[in-house]
Scaffold this motif. Structure first.
Motif, PDB file in Angstrom:
ATOM      1  N   HIS A 175     -61.627  29.550  71.180  1.00  0.00           N
ATOM      2  CA  HIS A 175     -61.496  28.204  70.502  1.00  0.00           C
ATOM      3  C   HIS A 175     -62.501  27.535  71.076  1.00  0.00           C
ATOM      4  CE1 HIS A 175     -57.589  28.924  68.800  1.00  0.00           C
ATOM      5  NE2 HIS A 175     -57.567  27.177  68.420  1.00  0.00           N
ATOM      6  N   ALA A 228     -61.199  23.624  62.105  1.00  0.00           N
ATOM      7  CA  ALA A 228     -60.747  22.055  62.819  1.00  0.00           C
ATOM      8  C   ALA A 228     -59.537  23.082  64.246  1.00  0.00           C
ATOM      9  CB  ALA A 228     -59.697  21.697  62.665  1.00  0.00           C
ATOM     10  N   LEU A 235     -60.536  24.256  67.627  1.00  0.00           N
ATOM     11  CA  LEU A 235     -60.715  23.184  68.312  1.00  0.00           C
ATOM     12  C   LEU A 235     -59.707  22.884  69.312  1.00  0.00           C
ATOM     13  CD1 LEU A 235     -62.377  20.772  66.160  1.00  0.00           C
ATOM     14  CD2 LEU A 235     -63.341  21.914  68.310  1.00  0.00           C
ATOM     15  N   ALA A 292     -55.869  21.293  65.131  1.00  0.00           N
ATOM     16  CA  ALA A 292     -56.102  21.714  66.133  1.00  0.00           C
ATOM     17  C   ALA A 292     -54.579  21.730  67.353  1.00  0.00           C
ATOM     18  CB  ALA A 292     -56.899  20.438  66.539  1.00  0.00           C
TER      19      ALA A 292
END
Length: 651
Positions: free
Chosen positions: A495, A525, A528, A556
């Motif tokens: 990530h 996403a 992240l 996320a």
């Protein structure tokens, strides 16, 4: 779709079918009644017309018959009147096309009225002359039927609406325990173990509620015990037992973290308080009264400094240090004078014959200042106050140095120009699995590119960005760069983790933008992670919880940075359970040489594992630290031992 909504729709359909059925039965019954009335009306007219027609036709006077038929037909209640001779010939025929005013065409087409004809034979004595056929005009019947449909439909609609309102209310009342169960299940999923306050009377729901309450209570009790145990280690290692403030070791660690870490602030000051002649006061009165006096002073300081106090510490037997952020020089001067007045009143009330007094010094500091230099200036301020007399206050305020020469407005202009020209660059530091050395994620750090092309460290421009409320714009610019990396398809390992500012969280516009941008990002996403510092979470627990929920909804992850040293660390972990925590550098450095710090670290790790929270250690600088952390079951590590921040984010 929720169970309540499914039941509501099903019951609504049942009521709708019932009301439509009743409506159809009512309309059909009214139509039958009107058809019977039309037939009866036509038959009466035919019977009454047959007598005069018998006289006129008996005399073969067709003209008189025509007049008799016309006089009745012109009343407008008939669609057709016909006189038919014995041979089947039409003697008189009056016909009026049906015209229905005030009734929609679709209604008269859908619901048709069949007016049965009325017939009467015409005879003179024993001689049959023919028959008269009468058909009533259905216009008024259609109008009556339409009016009935509107009135009945209105009452039925009102009844349906009332039934739906009652149904919704009753379903909410009956199924309220299900909503409580759902909220409790979601809370448990978020590692918050709450109780369902009302046990429903329904046996099945009651058993489920009691079972969930027992499960939640057991887990909560276990976590409370772990939290209490960890808090005990923290107090033993880092808390003054008399005042409850941080001790000198904790004060130094947290202050160093503030100066050198990622905690963002615009203005910072340290207040030093020295109690003079406290030993004589203890000897003259008692140590118990002396301790009570120190506790009272602590309450006064907490009350005056309020939420601006980031660190409150007893750094010596008679010395105290208070770190305040978020107040400029003018506001700090007001706070200092208020603190001076309150402490003076308290000392005058307890000193008696003992000449007890205090010396109060205030110095400011800036990001990346050395702790030793700040504390040296604080010692000078306190000594200056002591030389000034009893209960004196002394300020020692300094400018920032090279960057301070630029001026506040100059910094604002520099930052705004950088945003307009997109003069930012990103660095990434790897966070690795201690067991496998695989990269878990890379923590993204931003640098401002000056007009001369040199990189400006965050410690220099972020305080000014906070002062001018530009952090939401900076975070947005940073995130656009990160999103660009992901959308360009860079092969990052694991990530990318991004630190967020509290100013951004408190901006509804920024949060709305970020949510929409994450929607556009789609599945990317999931690569992240968003981080808040432990101090940032504690400032606004609700905002942190909403932000964590929002980013998780988009796939996320959410993490808490610089965790473990603050007095409310464990409370924050319970109230805003993250996906992972990053242990503070100071705690990691202290653990090998301080048994109390090591016990605290182990307790924090145990509590995090119970909450299914991953643990990452910051500031890992040596193989010996890695070995200790692996034994303590820490999953990940970050520090120069694994790599310095680098612009090569995708490698």
């Amino acid at each position: 779709m929720t169970l309540r909504r499914q039941l509501f729709i099903a019951i609504s359909l049942v009521f709708l079918v019932i009301f439509l059925g009743l409506m159809a039965v009512g309309i059909n019954g009214t139509r039958d009644y009107l058809e019977q009335q039309l037939g009866s009306h036509a038959q009466d007219a035919a019977s009454s017309l047959s007598l005069p027609l018998a006289q006129s036709l008996g005399k073969n006077d067709a003209g008189l018959a025509n007049v008799q038929v016309t006089s009745m037909f012109d009343r407008g209640y008939f669609q057709r009147i016909a006189v038919i001779g014995i041979d089947g010939s039409v003697v008189v025929d009056r016909d009026l096309q049906t015209k229905i005013d005030g009734v929609p065409l679709w209604f008269s087409s859908l619901i048709q009225l069949h007016a049965p004809p009325g017939e009467a034979f015409i005879s003179a004595g024993w001689r049959q002359l023919g028959k008269v056929v009468v058909v009533s005009q259905p216009t008024h019947a259609y109008q009556y039927l339409w009016k009935y449909t509107l009135e009945a439909g209105g009452w039925m609609g009102l009844g349906y609406l009332i039934a739906m309102i009652l149904t919704r209310f009753l379903l909410r009342l009956i199924l309220r325990p299900l909503s409580d169960i759902e909220r409790t299940a979601l809370a448990i999923q978020e590692r918050r173990f709450v109780q369902i306050p009302i046990v429903p009377k329904a046996l099945e729901l009651g058993r489920v509620v009691r079972a969930m309450n027992r499960m939640s209570q057991r887990i909560s009790d276990f976590l409370d015990a772990e939290s209490k145990r960890a808090d005990g280690f923290r107090k033993e290692a880092y808390q003054d037992e008399i005042t409850g403030l941080d001790n000198r070791r904790s004060f130094d660690l947290r202050f160093t973290q503030l100066l050198e870490g990622d905690v963002q602030f615009s203005e910072g000051s340290v207040i030093g308080l020295e109690i003079n002649n406290l030993k004589a006061f203890n000897t003259e009165t008692s140590y118990q009264r002396g301790n009570a006096f120190l506790v009272t002073l602590t309450h006064i300081v907490r009350q005056i400094l309020g939420e601006h106090a980031m660190i409150l510490g007893r750094i010596g037997g008679t010395s105290f240090g208070f770190v305040v952020v978020g107040l400029d020089g003018t506001a700090m001067a007001g706070v200092g004078r208020k603190l001076q007045e309150s402490l003076q009143l308290e000392i005058e009330s307890v000193s008696g014959d003992v000449d007890i007094s205090f010396s109060l010094g205030v110095v400011n500091f800036h990001k990346s200042d050395k702790r030793s230099q700040v504390m040296a200036r604080l010692d000078l301020a306190i000594e200056s106050a002591r030389q000034s007399g009893r209960n004196a206050l002394q300020f020692v305020m300094e400018e920032e140095g090279d960057e301070g020469a630029l001026g506040s407005l100059g910094w604002r202009e520099l930052i705004q120009n950088a945003m307009a020209e997109n003069r930012w660059t990103l660095l990434g530091q790897p966070v690795v699995s201690l067991a496998t050395r695989d990269v878990i994620h890379r923590e993204i750090m931003t640098r401002l590119v000056g007009t001369d092309g040199r990189l400006v460290p965050a410690a220099r421009f972020l305080p000014m960005a906070l002062r001018h409320h530009l952090m939401a714009d900076i975070d947005r610019a940073l995130l656009e760069l990160v999103f660009g990396i992901l959308e360009a398809g860079a092969q990052t390992e694991g990530h990318l983790a991004v630190n967020m500012s509290n100013q951004s969280l408190q901006s509804a516009e920024f949060v709305k933008w970020l949510s929409g941008r994450l929607v556009r990002l789609g599945g990317l996403a999931a690569r992240l992670s968003f981080e808040l510092t432990e101090y940032g979470c504690s400032i606004d627990i609700e905002a942190a919880r909403r932000f964590a929920s929002m980013v998780r909804d988009h796939g996320a992850r959410f993490g808490i940075d610089h965790f473990g040293l603050a007095p409310k660390s464990l409370q924050t972990l319970r109230e805003v359970p993250p996906d992972y925590i990053k242990l503070d550098t100071g705690l990691v450095a202290e653990a090998p040489v301080n048994a109390g710090a090591h016990s605290l670290l182990q307790s924090v790790i145990a509590l995090a594992h119970q909450l299914d929270v991953d643990v990452i250690a910051q500031g890992v600088e040596s193989a010996e630290q890695v070995e200790m952390l692996i034994k303590d079951q820490v999953g990940g590590g970050q520090g120069y031992h694994f790599g310095a921040p680098s612009p090569d984010i995708g490698s």
